[in-house]
Design a protein around this motif. Sequence first.
Motif, PDB file in Angstrom:
ATOM      1  N   GLU A   1      10.116   8.999   0.964  1.00 11.69           N
ATOM      2  CA  GLU A   1      10.235   9.898  -0.188  1.00 11.69           C
ATOM      3  C   GLU A   1       9.933  11.343   0.215  1.00 11.69           C
ATOM      4  OE1 GLU A   1      11.275   9.023  -3.088  1.00 11.69           O
ATOM      5  OE2 GLU A   1      10.635   6.988  -3.610  1.00 11.69           O
ATOM      6  N   LYS A   2       9.047  11.501   1.181  1.00 14.90           N
ATOM      7  CA  LYS A   2       8.674  12.857   1.603  1.00 14.90           C
ATOM      8  C   LYS A   2       9.777  13.563   2.377  1.00 14.90           C
ATOM      9  CE  LYS A   2       3.597  12.633   1.957  1.00 14.90           C
ATOM     10  NZ  LYS A   2       2.439  12.819   2.867  1.00 14.90           N
ATOM     11  N   ILE A   3      10.558  12.799   3.156  1.00 10.57           N
ATOM     12  CA  ILE A   3      11.501  13.453   4.075  1.00 10.57           C
ATOM     13  C   ILE A   3      12.965  13.200   3.738  1.00 10.57           C
ATOM     14  CG2 ILE A   3       9.822  13.246   5.943  1.00 10.57           C
ATOM     15  CD1 ILE A   3      11.686  11.050   7.114  1.00 10.57           C
ATOM     16  N   ALA A   4      13.246  12.340   2.778  1.00 13.27           N
ATOM     17  CA  ALA A   4      14.629  11.907   2.540  1.00 13.27           C
ATOM     18  C   ALA A   4      15.540  13.047   2.105  1.00 13.27           C
ATOM     19  CB  ALA A   4      14.650  10.808   1.481  1.00 13.27           C
ATOM     20  N   LYS A   5      16.739  13.011   2.635  1.00  9.46           N
ATOM     21  CA  LYS A   5      17.791  13.918   2.199  1.00  9.46           C
ATOM     22  C   LYS A   5      18.728  13.165   1.253  1.00  9.46           C
ATOM     23  CE  LYS A   5      17.586  16.561   6.500  1.00  9.46           C
ATOM     24  NZ  LYS A   5      18.323  17.012   7.704  1.00  9.46           N
ATOM     25  N   GLU A   6      19.658  13.871   0.662  1.00 10.02           N
ATOM     26  CA  GLU A   6      20.521  13.264  -0.344  1.00 10.02           C
ATOM     27  C   GLU A   6      21.644  12.432   0.262  1.00 10.02           C
ATOM     28  OE1 GLU A   6      20.414  12.936  -3.736  1.00 10.02           O
ATOM     29  OE2 GLU A   6      18.377  13.560  -3.296  1.00 10.02           O
ATOM     30  N   ASN A   7      21.816  12.517   1.577  1.00 13.90           N
ATOM     31  CA  ASN A   7      22.853  11.691   2.194  1.00 13.90           C
ATOM     32  C   ASN A   7      22.317  11.104   3.493  1.00 13.90           C
ATOM     33  OD1 ASN A   7      23.188  13.819   4.197  1.00 13.90           O
ATOM     34  ND2 ASN A   7      24.328  14.925   2.614  1.00 13.90           N
ATOM     35  N   GLY A   8      23.003  10.090   3.963  1.00 13.29           N
ATOM     36  CA  GLY A   8      22.599   9.463   5.215  1.00 13.29           C
ATOM     37  C   GLY A   8      22.375   7.970   5.070  1.00 13.29           C
ATOM     38  N   VAL A   9      22.128   7.330   6.200  1.00 15.43           N
ATOM     39  CA  VAL A   9      21.840   5.892   6.253  1.00 15.43           C
ATOM     40  C   VAL A   9      20.426   5.745   6.806  1.00 15.43           C
ATOM     41  CG1 VAL A   9      22.490   3.660   7.233  1.00 15.43           C
ATOM     42  CG2 VAL A   9      24.276   5.328   6.624  1.00 15.43           C
ATOM     43  N   TYR A  10      19.519   5.311   5.956  1.00 20.51           N
ATOM     44  CA  TYR A  10      18.112   5.195   6.310  1.00 20.51           C
ATOM     45  C   TYR A  10      17.719   3.727   6.480  1.00 20.51           C
ATOM     46  CZ  TYR A  10      17.446  10.113   5.000  1.00 20.51           C
ATOM     47  OH  TYR A  10      17.517  11.477   4.931  1.00 20.51           O
ATOM     48  N   VAL A  11      16.919   3.464   7.485  1.00 18.99           N
ATOM     49  CA  VAL A  11      16.350   2.131   7.673  1.00 18.99           C
ATOM     50  C   VAL A  11      14.826   2.250   7.637  1.00 18.99           C
ATOM     51  CG1 VAL A  11      16.118   0.121   9.187  1.00 18.99           C
ATOM     52  CG2 VAL A  11      18.304   1.346   9.059  1.00 18.99           C
ATOM     53  N   LEU A  12      14.201   1.494   6.744  1.00 22.67           N
ATOM     54  CA  LEU A  12      12.748   1.477   6.629  1.00 22.67           C
ATOM     55  C   LEU A  12      12.242   0.155   7.187  1.00 22.67           C
ATOM     56  CD1 LEU A  12      12.371   2.782   2.940  1.00 22.67           C
ATOM     57  CD2 LEU A  12      12.926   4.062   5.012  1.00 22.67           C
ATOM     58  N   ILE A  13      11.317   0.208   8.125  1.00 19.06           N
ATOM     59  CA  ILE A  13      10.758  -1.004   8.704  1.00 19.06           C
ATOM     60  C   ILE A  13       9.558  -1.436   7.867  1.00 19.06           C
ATOM     61  CG2 ILE A  13       9.947  -2.148  10.789  1.00 19.06           C
ATOM     62  CD1 ILE A  13      12.734  -0.879  11.048  1.00 19.06           C
ATOM     63  N   PHE A  14       9.680  -2.569   7.166  1.00 17.95           N
ATOM     64  CA  PHE A  14       8.584  -3.128   6.368  1.00 17.95           C
ATOM     65  C   PHE A  14       7.925  -4.234   7.189  1.00 17.95           C
ATOM     66  CE2 PHE A  14      10.468  -2.056   1.895  1.00 17.95           C
ATOM     67  CZ  PHE A  14      10.247  -0.708   2.144  1.00 17.95           C
ATOM     68  N   PRO A  15       6.746  -3.979   7.780  1.00 18.32           N
ATOM     69  CA  PRO A  15       6.163  -4.929   8.728  1.00 18.32           C
ATOM     70  C   PRO A  15       5.662  -6.236   8.129  1.00 18.32           C
ATOM     71  CG  PRO A  15       5.310  -2.723   9.074  1.00 18.32           C
ATOM     72  CD  PRO A  15       6.028  -2.717   7.764  1.00 18.32           C
ATOM     73  N   ASP A  16       5.182  -6.205   6.870  1.00 16.00           N
ATOM     74  CA  ASP A  16       4.669  -7.455   6.319  1.00 16.00           C
ATOM     75  C   ASP A  16       4.734  -7.448   4.803  1.00 16.00           C
ATOM     76  OD1 ASP A  16       2.546  -5.797   5.622  1.00 16.00           O
ATOM     77  OD2 ASP A  16       0.985  -7.080   6.452  1.00 16.00           O
ATOM     78  N   THR A  17       4.254  -8.545   4.204  1.00 12.85           N
ATOM     79  CA  THR A  17       4.212  -8.670   2.749  1.00 12.85           C
ATOM     80  C   THR A  17       2.857  -8.209   2.238  1.00 12.85           C
ATOM     81  OG1 THR A  17       3.393 -10.948   2.847  1.00 12.85           O
ATOM     82  CG2 THR A  17       5.781 -10.636   2.856  1.00 12.85           C
ATOM     83  N   GLY A  18       2.705  -8.164   0.921  1.00 14.68           N
ATOM     84  CA  GLY A  18       1.499  -7.588   0.339  1.00 14.68           C
ATOM     85  C   GLY A  18       0.405  -8.561  -0.030  1.00 14.68           C
ATOM     86  N   TYR A  19       0.604  -9.838   0.267  1.00 15.06           N
ATOM     87  CA  TYR A  19      -0.330 -10.840  -0.250  1.00 15.06           C
ATOM     88  C   TYR A  19      -1.717 -10.799   0.394  1.00 15.06           C
ATOM     89  CZ  TYR A  19       3.844 -12.488  -2.524  1.00 15.06           C
ATOM     90  OH  TYR A  19       4.980 -12.552  -3.300  1.00 15.06           O
ATOM     91  N   LYS A  20      -1.854 -10.162   1.529  1.00 16.90           N
ATOM     92  CA  LYS A  20      -3.170 -10.080   2.175  1.00 16.90           C
ATOM     93  C   LYS A  20      -4.002  -8.911   1.641  1.00 16.90           C
ATOM     94  CE  LYS A  20      -1.057 -11.688   6.501  1.00 16.90           C
ATOM     95  NZ  LYS A  20       0.332 -11.242   6.320  1.00 16.90           N
ATOM     96  N   TYR A  21      -3.419  -8.073   0.817  1.00 15.17           N
ATOM     97  CA  TYR A  21      -4.054  -6.806   0.456  1.00 15.17           C
ATOM     98  C   TYR A  21      -4.489  -6.742  -1.004  1.00 15.17           C
ATOM     99  CZ  TYR A  21      -1.706  -5.940   4.849  1.00 15.17           C
ATOM    100  OH  TYR A  21      -1.275  -6.050   6.148  1.00 15.17           O
ATOM    101  N   ALA A  22      -4.814  -7.900  -1.567  1.00 15.06           N
ATOM    102  CA  ALA A  22      -5.223  -7.939  -2.974  1.00 15.06           C
ATOM    103  C   ALA A  22      -6.451  -7.076  -3.230  1.00 15.06           C
ATOM    104  CB  ALA A  22      -5.493  -9.383  -3.397  1.00 15.06           C
ATOM    105  N   GLU A  23      -7.367  -7.022  -2.281  1.00 12.55           N
ATOM    106  CA  GLU A  23      -8.586  -6.239  -2.478  1.00 12.55           C
ATOM    107  C   GLU A  23      -8.275  -4.754  -2.627  1.00 12.55           C
ATOM    108  OE1 GLU A  23     -11.470  -7.218   0.606  1.00 12.55           O
ATOM    109  OE2 GLU A  23     -10.747  -9.287   0.596  1.00 12.55           O
ATOM    110  N   GLN A  24      -7.379  -4.245  -1.790  1.00 15.16           N
ATOM    111  CA  GLN A  24      -7.009  -2.827  -1.865  1.00 15.16           C
ATOM    112  C   GLN A  24      -6.231  -2.538  -3.157  1.00 15.16           C
ATOM    113  OE1 GLN A  24      -6.664  -4.768   0.799  1.00 15.16           O
ATOM    114  NE2 GLN A  24      -7.526  -3.738   2.578  1.00 15.16           N
ATOM    115  N   PHE A  25      -5.322  -3.439  -3.513  1.00 10.90           N
ATOM    116  CA  PHE A  25      -4.566  -3.248  -4.755  1.00 10.90           C
ATOM    117  C   PHE A  25      -5.497  -3.289  -5.959  1.00 10.90           C
ATOM    118  CE2 PHE A  25      -0.752  -5.243  -2.425  1.00 10.90           C
ATOM    119  CZ  PHE A  25      -0.251  -3.997  -2.079  1.00 10.90           C
ATOM    120  N   GLU A  26      -6.462  -4.200  -5.934  1.00 12.17           N
ATOM    121  CA  GLU A  26      -7.401  -4.328  -7.058  1.00 12.17           C
ATOM    122  C   GLU A  26      -8.203  -3.043  -7.229  1.00 12.17           C
ATOM    123  OE1 GLU A  26     -10.699  -7.543  -8.636  1.00 12.17           O
ATOM    124  OE2 GLU A  26     -10.703  -7.006  -6.506  1.00 12.17           O
TER     125      GLU A  26
END
Length: 442
Positions: free
Chosen positions: A411-436
């Motif tokens: 969101e900080k660097i995106a331009k209005e055109n282009g092909v972007y790939v975001l690497i999502f390393p894992d799921t969120g189920y281990k981070y309930a404490e931080q989300f809470e």
Amino acid sequence: MRVMKKKNPQLTKLEIVDMQEIRESMHVDLNDVLNLYAKIVGQRIVDVPIIVDEKSMIILRGNDIYQALDLLLAEKAPILKVDISNVEVTLLKAGLTKEAIIEAALRGRKLPPRSFTVKLDVPRINVPLDRLLKIEKKDREKLKVYGSTLELLYAGWPTPLVRLNSLSNESRSVWAKLEGYNPFSNSVKDRIGFSMIMEARQKSNLREILYEATSTNTGIALASIANLLGIKTKLFIPKTIQKVSDIYLRVLGAEVVRLPVGLTVEAISQVDSQAKKDDALHLNQFENDANFKIHLKHTAREIDEQLKAVDLTPTCIIGGLGTSGHMSAISFYFKTKYGEKVQVVGVQPAANEVILGIRRIETGMKWYHWTCFDKVVDVTQEEAIRGCLKIARKEGLLIGLSAGAVAYAFEKIAKENGVYVLIFPDTGYKYAEQFERYLLGG
């Protein structure tokens, strides 16, 4: 109830047509469909055709047959055509007309069950079910049948690449590489766990026990794979890691030691020293080149080939910096092949911030200096969580904190055109404490 009578409707000859050409007119009770489904499966024959209007291809009789064939994943259906204006229709719903039947079907608004019936002398047919099913060889790989849980890992690659429509527009397409589909740690770390252990095995370096400093995911991956090989694991985790990590690791049979350090990398010397003392193998994800190599051989190539499958080449790839293994390999691959046509952006925690899974470059990264990054974006933990929440609420994917950091960096660097790939390393189920803590305003 109204009866609209017509004389001598003429049925056409039997045709076998694509299911997609047919328009449903009425909902059908599932129990009725299942009874017909069972009959078709038992006989391997369809003995009654679907009657459709010859102009609109709307079903006049046989919605239950269509639904049964749909449940069987049929590609084609047997039909007879008739002119609806010449058919006797009994209208069982007040205010319903033939025109309303057609209009509802054309708009995709199916009528309630038993809204109308059609009086016709329908001939019996004898169409083999196999003639209607899609003809393809169902091989083991396509049906996702695996000979072992270890094969489940490497034969399950590539992990999915999915378009994030909430971040895309007509001139910009944004794609996420979902490393959470790896089976053991539900993270990108399965790849390096597999690579490091297999390389050590090939070199005959494996011992009876593995030692590793980990923030969670690498430890889960190593413990899982080690279990398959009959090897024990002793894992050293920083005091700052969420409490649930101890539980996951102990469920897998690992011995867990909490160390008074803030970052995993700060524990390397201590773990290395202890491993030598105890005659254990310290794989050391931060220095082990098997980390970099597995991502160069597979992760980077997968992204390239997956984008080619939709006739695209990336203009920008964004990912978090932890050991730096996966992003350095991705950068090396794409910079070598495409040069400056592909921008590679790293993501790190802002100064004095902690985001599990990533760290700042100055803490030491072996492979980061082997290649070129066009930019490194700082993200706070709060911003990373906000990135997680946005993806969860817009795309329905619960991603981990480092993936949230990547989403926010985009969101900080995106331009209005282009092909972007975001690497999502894992799921969120281990981070309930931080989300809470975030959701409760703590």
